[in-house]
Design a protein around this motif. Structure first.
Motif, short mmCIF file in Angstrom:
data_model
loop_
_atom_site.label_atom_id
_atom_site.label_comp_id
_atom_site.label_asym_id
_atom_site.label_seq_id
_atom_site.Cartn_x
_atom_site.Cartn_y
_atom_site.Cartn_z
N LEU A 85 -11.12 -2.80 8.00
CA LEU A 85 -10.50 -1.71 8.76
C LEU A 85 -11.55 -0.65 9.09
O LEU A 85 -11.61 -0.15 10.21
CB LEU A 85 -9.38 -1.07 7.94
CG LEU A 85 -8.00 -1.70 7.99
CD1 LEU A 85 -7.06 -0.97 7.04
CD2 LEU A 85 -7.45 -1.70 9.41
N ASN A 99 -12.94 -1.29 12.75
CA ASN A 99 -11.93 -0.54 13.51
C ASN A 99 -12.05 0.97 13.38
O ASN A 99 -11.30 1.70 14.02
CB ASN A 99 -10.53 -0.94 13.04
CG ASN A 99 -10.22 -2.40 13.31
OD1 ASN A 99 -9.82 -2.76 14.42
ND2 ASN A 99 -10.43 -3.25 12.32
N VAL A 135 -11.04 2.69 11.01
CA VAL A 135 -9.78 3.17 10.42
C VAL A 135 -9.97 3.28 8.91
O VAL A 135 -10.36 2.30 8.26
CB VAL A 135 -8.61 2.22 10.74
CG1 VAL A 135 -7.37 2.60 9.95
CG2 VAL A 135 -8.31 2.23 12.23
N ALA A 179 -4.88 -2.75 12.91
CA ALA A 179 -5.61 -1.53 12.55
C ALA A 179 -4.96 -0.32 13.20
O ALA A 179 -4.81 0.74 12.57
CB ALA A 179 -7.07 -1.65 12.97
N ARG A 222 2.90 0.80 8.32
CA ARG A 222 2.23 -0.09 7.37
C ARG A 222 2.96 -1.40 7.16
O ARG A 222 2.49 -2.27 6.42
CB ARG A 222 2.05 0.63 6.05
CG ARG A 222 1.01 1.72 6.18
CD ARG A 222 0.86 2.42 4.87
NE ARG A 222 -0.48 2.94 4.70
CZ ARG A 222 -1.05 3.11 3.53
NH1 ARG A 222 -0.42 2.79 2.43
NH2 ARG A 222 -2.27 3.60 3.45
N SER A 223 4.14 -1.55 7.74
CA SER A 223 4.82 -2.84 7.67
C SER A 223 5.55 -3.08 8.97
O SER A 223 6.00 -2.13 9.62
CB SER A 223 5.80 -2.88 6.49
OG SER A 223 6.82 -1.92 6.67
N GLY A 276 -6.57 -8.53 5.87
CA GLY A 276 -7.25 -7.84 6.96
C GLY A 276 -8.27 -8.66 7.72
O GLY A 276 -8.91 -8.15 8.64
N GLY A 290 -11.13 -1.42 21.16
CA GLY A 290 -11.80 -2.28 20.20
C GLY A 290 -11.00 -2.48 18.93
O GLY A 290 -11.28 -3.39 18.15
N GLN A 291 -10.00 -1.65 18.71
CA GLN A 291 -9.20 -1.81 17.49
C GLN A 291 -8.25 -3.00 17.61
O GLN A 291 -7.75 -3.30 18.69
CB GLN A 291 -8.37 -0.55 17.21
CG GLN A 291 -9.19 0.60 16.65
CD GLN A 291 -8.34 1.83 16.40
OE1 GLN A 291 -7.31 2.04 17.04
NE2 GLN A 291 -8.80 2.67 15.47
N THR A 292 -7.97 -3.61 16.47
CA THR A 292 -6.95 -4.65 16.45
C THR A 292 -5.57 -3.97 16.42
O THR A 292 -5.46 -2.79 16.09
CB THR A 292 -7.07 -5.55 15.21
OG1 THR A 292 -6.83 -4.75 14.04
CG2 THR A 292 -8.46 -6.19 15.12
N HIS A 330 -1.68 0.47 11.38
CA HIS A 330 -1.96 0.99 10.05
C HIS A 330 -2.45 2.44 10.15
O HIS A 330 -2.01 3.31 9.39
CB HIS A 330 -3.01 0.11 9.36
CG HIS A 330 -3.16 0.38 7.89
ND1 HIS A 330 -2.45 -0.29 6.94
CD2 HIS A 330 -3.95 1.27 7.22
CE1 HIS A 330 -2.79 0.16 5.73
NE2 HIS A 330 -3.70 1.10 5.88
N ALA A 331 -3.35 2.70 11.11
CA ALA A 331 -3.89 4.05 11.29
C ALA A 331 -2.80 5.04 11.67
O ALA A 331 -2.86 6.22 11.32
CB ALA A 331 -4.99 4.04 12.34
N LEU A 360 -0.59 -5.32 6.71
CA LEU A 360 -1.93 -5.84 6.44
C LEU A 360 -2.09 -6.11 4.95
O LEU A 360 -1.62 -5.35 4.11
CB LEU A 360 -2.99 -4.82 6.86
CG LEU A 360 -3.12 -4.51 8.36
CD1 LEU A 360 -4.21 -3.45 8.55
CD2 LEU A 360 -3.47 -5.76 9.16
N PHE A 361 -2.77 -7.20 4.62
CA PHE A 361 -3.19 -7.42 3.23
C PHE A 361 -4.66 -7.82 3.21
O PHE A 361 -5.50 -7.04 2.81
CB PHE A 361 -2.31 -8.46 2.53
CG PHE A 361 -2.76 -8.76 1.13
CD1 PHE A 361 -2.79 -7.76 0.17
CD2 PHE A 361 -3.19 -10.03 0.78
CE1 PHE A 361 -3.24 -8.02 -1.13
CE2 PHE A 361 -3.63 -10.31 -0.51
CZ PHE A 361 -3.66 -9.30 -1.46
#
Lengths: 522, 80
Positions: free
Chosen positions: A136, A140, A142, B22, B30-31, B47, B17-19, B25-26, B44-45
């Motif tokens: 992350l 990313n 993050v 990500a 978170r789920s 990643g 560029g972020q997935t 999560h940012a 994510l676990f």
């Protein structure tokens, strides 16, 4: 077109192997699932944060870019053998179309992934693997959370904690289940990465991150996501002595690494058990597997970190180049594209010439030197080094089952391999973790198999991990046992066995069906 | 520079560029998936594409690993 070499994996091993071979004149393709070269350790964003070794890796990657075909964001799900002995590397493109890549030789450099251990609450969102938190951050930008606990075992926890703290997270502690950095007690370790570890240790001090040994996260608590963890003080076998609760929003946890060897096992490569019991691909001195035309480098041959991976990649590249020279029969002249490196001869030498070269072995030293020149960090020790002929233990048919590798590389590999093995001994997984589990603790996250069902299967007569899997289904879900496989083996009381996964990545039925239609791949 | 994707219609900012995983999560998401048997939340676990916990449907396609798929402007993702 058939490539002289297809490299699978774009981390330090794959990039070094591809570059070494490309500089020797081979037509090389490299396949990686990521959007950039780097693999896990050198994963980076467009504007990378500084990290030990990253500049060097990026120079190698840039050099490779003009000398080889890069298939990024491509996932390899299988490698098959053609009737003429060539190999087909089956990839899936980002749009899910099937892309078969024809190869005379394959280098498996598929790296490793985190080795998690189950504990109550480990499936709560906010519990990440240490590598996941790192991905992350590095890939990313993050930061995984605000209040983070880092736990597990091994030196990898240090860069993870240091990275998170440096990026602004409050790292509440690094909880190392084993007995310390091990540097003092093991001179070999001090010889190795002491400098790097000391740097991270200084980072932790600067950010006031406590580093505690003989501690572990033995439970995570929360409703919809993690809100707190139980941190336990452990005895030397990891049995719980005392506990306290730490409030946090994120956990980054890792207990070592699992080498990714699926593709090698598919091809029938012999495996061995590494120091920590992990199944890894067996290779000879030139990184050649037991299967013709298949080499392996980096973590799939034994976990040892990026330096060892890069060395193994270079050694494999040299051995592969020697095989290419020897097997390019009759002195047929073949122009080498100018873009493939100035050090390459424009004419492929005959088999005799190759053999003579092997004896004199001057070219390998030249390759070592030119490889360093590209890397921009000339290493005087390697220029003019006396290479050693490497006898292929596996001798499959070719005139020259032997490769030629610079002796200095072999000696350096021996040193870093010993270091990797010493780390595995210093940071083992101790059996006490099984006592952290409750009956309802999930062992397998995909199939939601709790410990009670594993124990029930054992009572029904499942004495090994495979029988437990067949009865209770741990390892039968999406991840195919990549996450729980190690834990299930431990619960079964046996060392982890090589994975049997005929398909290494999800693939459409269409792509599978295309196999039989495609005359180049059957 | 940043753009947006949506999760169940709600906007989530993305740095190029972020997935998808990500970015979610940012943004504090978170789920985005519930397990088949226990109905437990998952995000994510690992990643890095190994554990498949982060499966998510993007633009109505079959589920993909959110940690591997790079987000594109206007992507619509849905929880399941």
């Amino acid at each position: 077109m058939t490539y002289d070499l297809v490299v699978i994996g774009g981390g330090p091993a794959g990039v070094a192997g591809a570059l070494t071979a490309a500089q020797a004149g081979l037509r090389v393709a490299l396949v990686d699932s990521g959007t950039r070269l780097g693999g896990q350790y050198f994963r980076h964003s467009a504007d990378p944060r500084p990290a030990p070794g990253l500049d060097r890796f990026l120079r190698l990657a840039r050099a490779l870019d003009s000398r080889a075909d890069l298939l990024l964001r491509h996932q390899v799900w299988s490698v098959t053998r053609e009737p003429d002995g060539d190999l087909t590397v089956h990839c899936t493109a980002p749009d899910r179309t099937a892309v078969p890549v024809a190869a005379r030789r394959v280098l498996i450099a598929t790296g490793a992934h985190d080795r998690p251990l189950p504990f109550p609450g480990w499936d709560l969102p906010g519990v990440l693997t240490a590598g996941g938190a790192q991905a992350l951050l590095k890939g990313n930008d993050v930061v995984a959370g605000r209040r983070i606990v880092v736990a597990g075992t091994g030196p990898f926890l240090l860069p993870v904690a240091s990275g998170l703290a440096g990026a602004g997270a409050r790292v509440l502690g690094v909880f190392e289940a084993n007995g310390g950095l091990g540097l003092a007690r093991r001179p070999l370790l001090a010889l190795g990465k002491a400098g790097e570890a000391a740097g991270y240790a200084a980072d932790l001090v600067r950010h006031r991150v406590p580093y505690r040994t003989r501690r572990a996260v033995v439970a995570a608590h929360g409703e919809r996501e993690v809100e707190a963890v139980t941190v336990a003080r452990l005895d030397k076998d990891w049995n719980v002595l005392a506990t306290r609760v730490v409030e946090c929003d994120t956990v980054a946890v890792g207990y070592g690494f699992v080498p990714q060897i699926d593709l090698g096992v598919q091809l029938g490569c012999e495996t061995r058990h590494d120091v920590d019991g992990s199944p890894v691909l067996a290779v000879d001195a030139g990184q050649r597997t037991s299967v013709a035309r298949v080499w392996a480098a980096g973590e799939p041959t034994g976990v040892g970190g990026w330096r060892l991976s890069e060395l193994e990649g270079r050694i494999a590249g040299q051995a592969i180049a020697a095989d290419w020279r020897a097997r390019t029969a009759a002195p047929v002249s073949r122009a080498v594209p100018a873009s493939r490196g100035g050090s390459a001869s424009s004419t492929v030498p005959s088999a005799q010439e190759a053999a003579r070269e092997a004896a004199q072995a001057r070219s390998a030293a030249g390759e070592a030197a030119s490889g360093e020149a590209v890397a921009g960090t000339p290493d005087r020790a390697e220029v003019g080094a006396v290479p050693t002929a490497v006898t292929g233990e596996t001798g499959h048919g070719g005139a020259a089952g032997a490769g030629v590798v610079a002796g200095v590389l072999l000696r350096r590999r021996q040193r870093w391999r010993a270091f990797g093995e010493a780390l595995q001994r210093a940071y083992p997984v101790k059996p006490g973790w099984q006592g952290w589990l409750r009956d309802d603790t999930l062992v397998c996250r995909c199939e939601e198999v709790p410990l009670a069902r594993v124990r029930e299967a054992q009572r029904l007569g499942a004495t090994d991990a495979r029988s437990i899997k067949l009865l209770a289904r741990p390892g039968m879900g999406w991840c195919q046992g990549r996450i729980c496989g190690y834990a299930v083996s431990c619960l079964a009381g046996e060392p982890p066995q090589p994975p049997r996964r005929p398909i290494a990545q999800p693939v459409t039925l269409g792509a599978l069906a295309d196999l039989s239609d495609d005359p180049t791949a059957q | 520079m940043t753009f947006h994707i949506t999760i169940d219609g709600r906007p989530v900012p993305v740095t190029p560029g972020q997935t998808i995983g990500a970015a979610l999560h940012a943004a504090g998401v978170r789920s985005w998936r519930s397990t088949r048997f226990g109905g437990r939340p998952r995000g994510l676990f690992c990643g890095i594409g190994v554990c498949f916990d982060c499966l998510i449907s993007v633009n109505g396609r079959a589920p993909e690993r959110a940690c591997l798929v790079e987000a594109a402007p206007g992507d619509e993702v849905t929880t399941s």
